[in-house]
Write a protein that holds these residues in place. Sequence first.
Motif, PDB file in Angstrom:
ATOM      1  N   ARG A 311     -50.753  46.291  -9.125  1.00  0.00           N
ATOM      2  CA  ARG A 311     -51.978  45.582  -8.743  1.00  0.00           C
ATOM      3  C   ARG A 311     -53.183  46.117  -9.516  1.00  0.00           C
ATOM      4  N   GLU A 312     -53.211  47.430  -9.703  1.00  0.00           N
ATOM      5  CA  GLU A 312     -54.285  48.043 -10.487  1.00  0.00           C
ATOM      6  C   GLU A 312     -54.232  47.555 -11.935  1.00  0.00           C
ATOM      7  N   GLY A 315     -55.375  43.785 -12.193  1.00  0.00           N
ATOM      8  CA  GLY A 315     -56.830  43.653 -12.141  1.00  0.00           C
ATOM      9  C   GLY A 315     -57.270  42.396 -11.415  1.00  0.00           C
ATOM     10  N   ASP A 316     -58.385  41.812 -11.863  1.00  0.00           N
ATOM     11  CA  ASP A 316     -59.017  40.675 -11.187  1.00  0.00           C
ATOM     12  C   ASP A 316     -58.311  39.375 -11.560  1.00  0.00           C
ATOM     13  N   THR A 317     -57.758  38.697 -10.580  1.00  0.00           N
ATOM     14  CA  THR A 317     -57.109  37.403 -10.831  1.00  0.00           C
ATOM     15  C   THR A 317     -57.798  36.271 -10.073  1.00  0.00           C
ATOM     16  N   LYS A 318     -59.056  36.475  -9.749  1.00  0.00           N
ATOM     17  CA  LYS A 318     -59.803  35.462  -9.005  1.00  0.00           C
ATOM     18  C   LYS A 318     -59.792  34.134  -9.775  1.00  0.00           C
ATOM     19  N   VAL A 339     -55.863  37.443  -3.972  1.00  0.00           N
ATOM     20  CA  VAL A 339     -56.895  37.520  -5.014  1.00  0.00           C
ATOM     21  C   VAL A 339     -56.599  36.568  -6.170  1.00  0.00           C
TER      22      VAL A 339
END
Length: 503
Positions: A311-312, A315-318, A339
């Motif tokens: 998950r780190e 990262g950002d999957t918005k 996310v």
Amino acid sequence: MKKGEIYQGIIERVEFPNKGIVQIEDKKVIVKNGMPGQHVKFMINKKKGSKVEGRLLEVLEHSYLETRKPVCSIFPECGGCMYQTMSYENQLEMKAKQIQSLIDQAVKAGGQVDEQGNPDYIFEGIKGSPREFAYRNKMEFSFGDAYKDGPLTLGLHKKGSTYDVLNALDCKLVHQDMNEILKCVLEYCQEQGYDYYHKMQHVGFLRHLLLRRGNTTGEILVNLVTTSQVEADFEELKDRLLSLTLEGKIVGFLHIINDALSDVVKSDEMRILYGKDYFYEEILGLRFKITPFSFFQPNSYGAEVLYETAREYIGDTKDMTVFDLYSGTGTISQILAAVAKEVIGVEIVEEAVLAAEENARLNGIGNCRFIAGDVLKVLDGIQEKPDFIVLDPPRDGIHPKALPKILEYGVEKMVYISCKPTSLARDLEMFLEKGYRVEKVCCVDQFCQTVHVETVVLLSYKKPDGHINVKVEFGEGEGKVPLDNIAKRAESYKPKERVTYKM
């Protein structure tokens, strides 16, 4: 060197997965099932060109790394463990060096090097399992004998042997509940005089004892696997199992019929003798329903470390569409769902897909979709295009025909989770060839005392130089562009990327 000859030597190092390297004069011999520093006696059993392999016969002197005593009665004969006499810190250090060496070779082969010619990526070392022992939530025990025509045994195969099975009554890789159940089943089957399935003759009754226990819930599923060659009533065995004093609780006792010729744990028919055919496990606040043959990480404690690391790296999957390829029971998909805009999981095992769908409903997750099928074929039918891809393939890695399809998406980043670093290293060469680069790598040890380790890789893609090639036809006739208009049209066209006009 000739086959059958016996030599002695010291294992200088161990390459993944368990290839001990012994130098005899100018020859490098691979001797499996040892550890660095051991003085061993071995017999040459394979020789092909310059490649020589030896079979370990005896450890003459212990390694300087063996700083603690065995914790079970059948070490080192048992093939379930390899390194339990080595400190856990040294196990982690050795595994990290093995994996870094493999990734270094792959990265260098792909030309990803710095000015000094060294591999140009970040290696973040290895993370250990929160529990070194009693961590396995699944164990497949075999019925057999420890020597030819010996008494019935139930446990794990002898190291380097296809046939000999040792009683694993005090195995330390599993919770004590599993040992109590194994002992109960073995004693009952010995009393009944049942014979085990003989793989070469294809006769016999008892095959495997498949135990699954939720590390966080304590729920236990007991699966007795036999052939159909004997019609047995296991009512008494059921009563004995349910009367055991356990820390956890047996929630299901199943009799699984398997008449396959090959020595695999599978089901032709399943009979529920008590309770249900599933149990629950929890990871990172999510709850998962697990059936006898569901794929699920065998170390729930280590799985949390693995998925947190993944998950780190992700990262950002918005607002992104994420493909989770080789999704199993959908653990990663559901962790990412909170996310991401949408997560699409693809898994070839239909039972795992059904479990993934049910788990998503169980956890109130509505933006996960799971597709049953081979990644190689399924990708052709998916209309959506991914913004991010997570890969968690089986031990053999990504199918060589599926990999080009995955690469064609050209997503900026991918995370590859591998349980077999040699397959990973092979696949990375193709990624690098197609323009990806390895950004960083981290190992997670989910299999303490054994040769295995998980690896997480972050890959990034930089599209070629940003040019867009535009073919322009000019001349006379309908649809043709006069040459003197090209410059004007080029000035009025304001692309985000630089355009090269070829005529």
